[in-house]
Design a protein around this motif. Structure first.
Motif, PDB file in Angstrom:
ATOM      1  N   VAL A 193      -6.101   1.211  -7.650  1.00 31.89           N
ATOM      2  CA  VAL A 193      -6.460   2.418  -6.903  1.00 31.89           C
ATOM      3  C   VAL A 193      -7.817   2.176  -6.239  1.00 31.89           C
ATOM      4  O   VAL A 193      -8.539   1.240  -6.590  1.00 31.89           O
ATOM      5  CB  VAL A 193      -6.535   3.658  -7.814  1.00 31.89           C
ATOM      6  CG1 VAL A 193      -5.177   3.972  -8.422  1.00 31.89           C
ATOM      7  CG2 VAL A 193      -7.578   3.472  -8.916  1.00 31.89           C
TER       8      VAL A 193
ATOM      9  N   ILE B 149       4.028   4.880 -11.630  1.00 29.47           N
ATOM     10  CA  ILE B 149       4.210   3.592 -10.956  1.00 29.47           C
ATOM     11  C   ILE B 149       3.794   2.441 -11.871  1.00 29.47           C
ATOM     12  O   ILE B 149       4.444   1.388 -11.906  1.00 29.47           O
ATOM     13  CB  ILE B 149       3.440   3.582  -9.624  1.00 29.47           C
ATOM     14  CG1 ILE B 149       4.130   4.545  -8.648  1.00 29.47           C
ATOM     15  CG2 ILE B 149       3.358   2.178  -9.032  1.00 29.47           C
ATOM     16  CD1 ILE B 149       3.436   4.706  -7.325  1.00 29.47           C
TER      17      ILE B 149
ATOM     18  N   VAL C 169       5.520   9.659   1.678  1.00 28.50           N
ATOM     19  CA  VAL C 169       4.781   8.484   1.209  1.00 28.50           C
ATOM     20  C   VAL C 169       4.759   7.461   2.338  1.00 28.50           C
ATOM     21  O   VAL C 169       5.796   7.153   2.922  1.00 28.50           O
ATOM     22  CB  VAL C 169       5.446   7.831  -0.025  1.00 28.50           C
ATOM     23  CG1 VAL C 169       4.552   6.722  -0.575  1.00 28.50           C
ATOM     24  CG2 VAL C 169       5.783   8.855  -1.081  1.00 28.50           C
TER      25      VAL C 169
ATOM     26  N   ILE D 110      -2.565   2.135  -4.641  1.00 29.36           N
ATOM     27  CA  ILE D 110      -2.138   3.531  -4.497  1.00 29.36           C
ATOM     28  C   ILE D 110      -3.311   4.397  -4.074  1.00 29.36           C
ATOM     29  O   ILE D 110      -4.423   4.273  -4.598  1.00 29.36           O
ATOM     30  CB  ILE D 110      -1.554   4.064  -5.821  1.00 29.36           C
ATOM     31  CG1 ILE D 110      -0.426   3.148  -6.320  1.00 29.36           C
ATOM     32  CG2 ILE D 110      -1.022   5.484  -5.641  1.00 29.36           C
ATOM     33  CD1 ILE D 110       0.075   3.514  -7.693  1.00 29.36           C
ATOM     34  N   SER D 111      -3.050   5.272  -3.138  1.00 25.65           N
ATOM     35  CA  SER D 111      -4.060   6.227  -2.692  1.00 25.65           C
ATOM     36  C   SER D 111      -3.334   7.487  -2.226  1.00 25.65           C
ATOM     37  O   SER D 111      -2.108   7.560  -2.250  1.00 25.65           O
ATOM     38  CB  SER D 111      -4.897   5.632  -1.555  1.00 25.65           C
ATOM     39  OG  SER D 111      -4.055   5.228  -0.482  1.00 25.65           O
TER      40      SER D 111
ATOM     41  N   VAL E 196       0.303   7.739 -10.243  1.00 28.99           N
ATOM     42  CA  VAL E 196      -0.192   6.401 -10.586  1.00 28.99           C
ATOM     43  C   VAL E 196       0.343   5.967 -11.945  1.00 28.99           C
ATOM     44  O   VAL E 196       0.792   4.820 -12.121  1.00 28.99           O
ATOM     45  CB  VAL E 196      -1.733   6.379 -10.578  1.00 28.99           C
ATOM     46  CG1 VAL E 196      -2.252   5.053 -11.141  1.00 28.99           C
ATOM     47  CG2 VAL E 196      -2.276   6.586  -9.165  1.00 28.99           C
TER      48      VAL E 196
ATOM     49  N   VAL F 148      -1.257  -2.916 -10.424  1.00 31.67           N
ATOM     50  CA  VAL F 148      -1.343  -1.646  -9.709  1.00 31.67           C
ATOM     51  C   VAL F 148      -2.799  -1.203  -9.684  1.00 31.67           C
ATOM     52  O   VAL F 148      -3.439  -1.049 -10.731  1.00 31.67           O
ATOM     53  CB  VAL F 148      -0.472  -0.564 -10.377  1.00 31.67           C
ATOM     54  CG1 VAL F 148      -0.651   0.781  -9.669  1.00 31.67           C
ATOM     55  CG2 VAL F 148       1.001  -0.980 -10.370  1.00 31.67           C
TER      56      VAL F 148
ATOM     57  N   SER G  33       0.845  -1.185   0.000  1.00 29.89           N
ATOM     58  CA  SER G  33       0.000   0.000   0.000  1.00 29.89           C
ATOM     59  C   SER G  33       0.884   1.240   0.000  1.00 29.89           C
ATOM     60  O   SER G  33       1.798   1.370   0.827  1.00 29.89           O
ATOM     61  CB  SER G  33      -0.901   0.001   1.243  1.00 29.89           C
ATOM     62  OG  SER G  33      -1.553   1.241   1.395  1.00 29.89           O
ATOM     63  N   LEU G  34       0.617   2.152  -0.931  1.00 27.37           N
ATOM     64  CA  LEU G  34       1.355   3.421  -1.016  1.00 27.37           C
ATOM     65  C   LEU G  34       0.366   4.566  -0.886  1.00 27.37           C
ATOM     66  O   LEU G  34      -0.557   4.689  -1.695  1.00 27.37           O
ATOM     67  CB  LEU G  34       2.102   3.529  -2.350  1.00 27.37           C
ATOM     68  CG  LEU G  34       3.166   2.474  -2.633  1.00 27.37           C
ATOM     69  CD1 LEU G  34       3.720   2.654  -4.051  1.00 27.37           C
ATOM     70  CD2 LEU G  34       4.302   2.549  -1.609  1.00 27.37           C
ATOM     71  N   TYR G  35       0.547   5.392   0.134  1.00 27.51           N
ATOM     72  CA  TYR G  35      -0.309   6.568   0.319  1.00 27.51           C
ATOM     73  C   TYR G  35       0.558   7.811   0.143  1.00 27.51           C
ATOM     74  O   TYR G  35       1.500   8.042   0.910  1.00 27.51           O
ATOM     75  CB  TYR G  35      -0.953   6.567   1.706  1.00 27.51           C
ATOM     76  CG  TYR G  35      -1.977   7.680   1.866  1.00 27.51           C
ATOM     77  CD1 TYR G  35      -3.328   7.454   1.629  1.00 27.51           C
ATOM     78  CD2 TYR G  35      -1.588   8.972   2.237  1.00 27.51           C
ATOM     79  CE1 TYR G  35      -4.258   8.472   1.748  1.00 27.51           C
ATOM     80  CE2 TYR G  35      -2.511   9.988   2.349  1.00 27.51           C
ATOM     81  CZ  TYR G  35      -3.842   9.741   2.113  1.00 27.51           C
ATOM     82  OH  TYR G  35      -4.770  10.759   2.220  1.00 27.51           O
TER      83      TYR G  35
END
Length: 331
Positions: free
Chosen positions: A301, A291, A197, A277-278, A288, A299, A189-191
């Protein structure tokens, strides 16, 4: 003192305070949660820095006005702790320590077999499983002075703090509520926030790894502005491509995390299979795209249409964290 990080009551308001924004959300939880009401205030930079309150009185004055405008005075509140201050490590304890005795065991071992980078921590833990004659525990801890600073702020603003949580846990909770998360496959998870990040890996619905990655950018390159709807937003004052170039160091750190998880944590036998991703980043769509081009992985969202909104002027993507916080429930 133990800190309840992992414990549904619509009476409780959900609050997020970052270096650059304050947000609240009233949420009706469920499989398809509803963002009933929300609000945000863009903070002048410098009042909160790296999650630490620098100018307590100014922040208090601003929060008091927000509470009045949002009509949430005297409400119970769940809030997010700044991730930069939270320490996480795996520890092992004797197998015969009962689950209701783990907290006391950790207290007794602090400073002897369990060492943390600060004294008098607030902490909580996940039991990950058993390894031979031991239990493996994922321990989270935060410095007492920082937790008490936020608690004091909320109480002086006539709110009643009942739950403290971590952003990566709140975000995964929302993923799991509305997306088809395969618990048996490792998920990264990437915020993305303006200045950092949050990277976290989950397996079997439990965190395996967390790291906060700073984005090397001068804060002054962001300024408060309004969007086409007349709503406040953050504007990058240079060309977007310049910012994307600045993300290269963060992407390199993400490369290292993927490699560390595969080779150091799993001896090459398991690797991340999906990235979610968020974020509340104004350039998230560009991020996005980058990545997806960089990694040969699935990947995804957040599908915002799965979150119902009663207050139609709200941008759902900005409220993912307080919504995930609300899904935690508990006191």
């Amino acid at each position: 003192m133990a800190l309840s990080l992992f414990s549904r009551n619509s009476k409780i308001v959900n609050l997020e305070i970052k270096d650059y924004v304050i947000r609240f959300a009233d949420v009706r939880p469920g499989k398809n949660p509803t963002l009933h009401r929300g609000g945000e205030y863009l903070l002048p930079l410098g009042i909160v820095k790296n999650g630490k309150i620098v100018d307590f009185e100014t922040l208090k004055m601003i929060l008091l006005q927000c509470i009045e405008d949002w009509k949430i005075s005297k409400r119970e509140v769940r809030f997010l702790l700044p991730d930069k201050s939270v320490f996480m490590r795996k520890i092992r304890i004797p197998k015969d320590v009962a689950e209701n005795e783990i907290e006391g065991y950790i207290y007794l071992q602090l400073g002897t077999s369990i060492h943390l980078p600060f004294e008098a921590p607030y902490f909580d833990f996940f039991v990950l499983g058993e390894v031979g004659e031991e239990k493996e525990i994922l321990l989270f801890a935060a410095p007492e002075d920082l937790v008490m600073q936020y608690k004091q702020l909320l109480e002086e603003c006539k709110l009643k703090p009942v739950v403290a949580d971590l952003a990566p846990l709140a975000m995964y909770r929302l993923y799991n509520a509305i997306e088809n998360v395969n618990a048996n496959m490792p998920l990264l998870s990437l915020y993305f926030s303006l200045f950092d990040v949050d990277a976290s890996i989950f397996l079997h619905h439990k965190p395996q790894f967390m790291r906060n990655i700073m984005i090397p950018i001068e804060q002054e390159l962001w300024e408060r502005a309004t969007n086409r709807k007349g709503e406040p937003t953050w504007l990058f004052t240079r060309e977007e491509d310049i910012y994307i170039d600045m993300l290269e160091d963060a992407f390199i750190e993400i490369d290292r995390i993927l490699s560390f998880y595969k080779f150091n944590m799993n001896q090459g036998n398991q690797e991340v299979s999906k990235i979610m991703i968020s974020g509340d980043h104004p350039l998230l769509h560009r991020i996005v795209d980058c990545i997806r081009k960089r990694y040969n992985l699935d990947v995804g969202v957040i599908h915002e249409e799965k979150i119902s909104v009663d207050q139609q002027d709200l941008e759902v993507s900005s409220y993912c964290l307080p919504i995930g916080l609300a899904l935690r429930g508990g006191k």
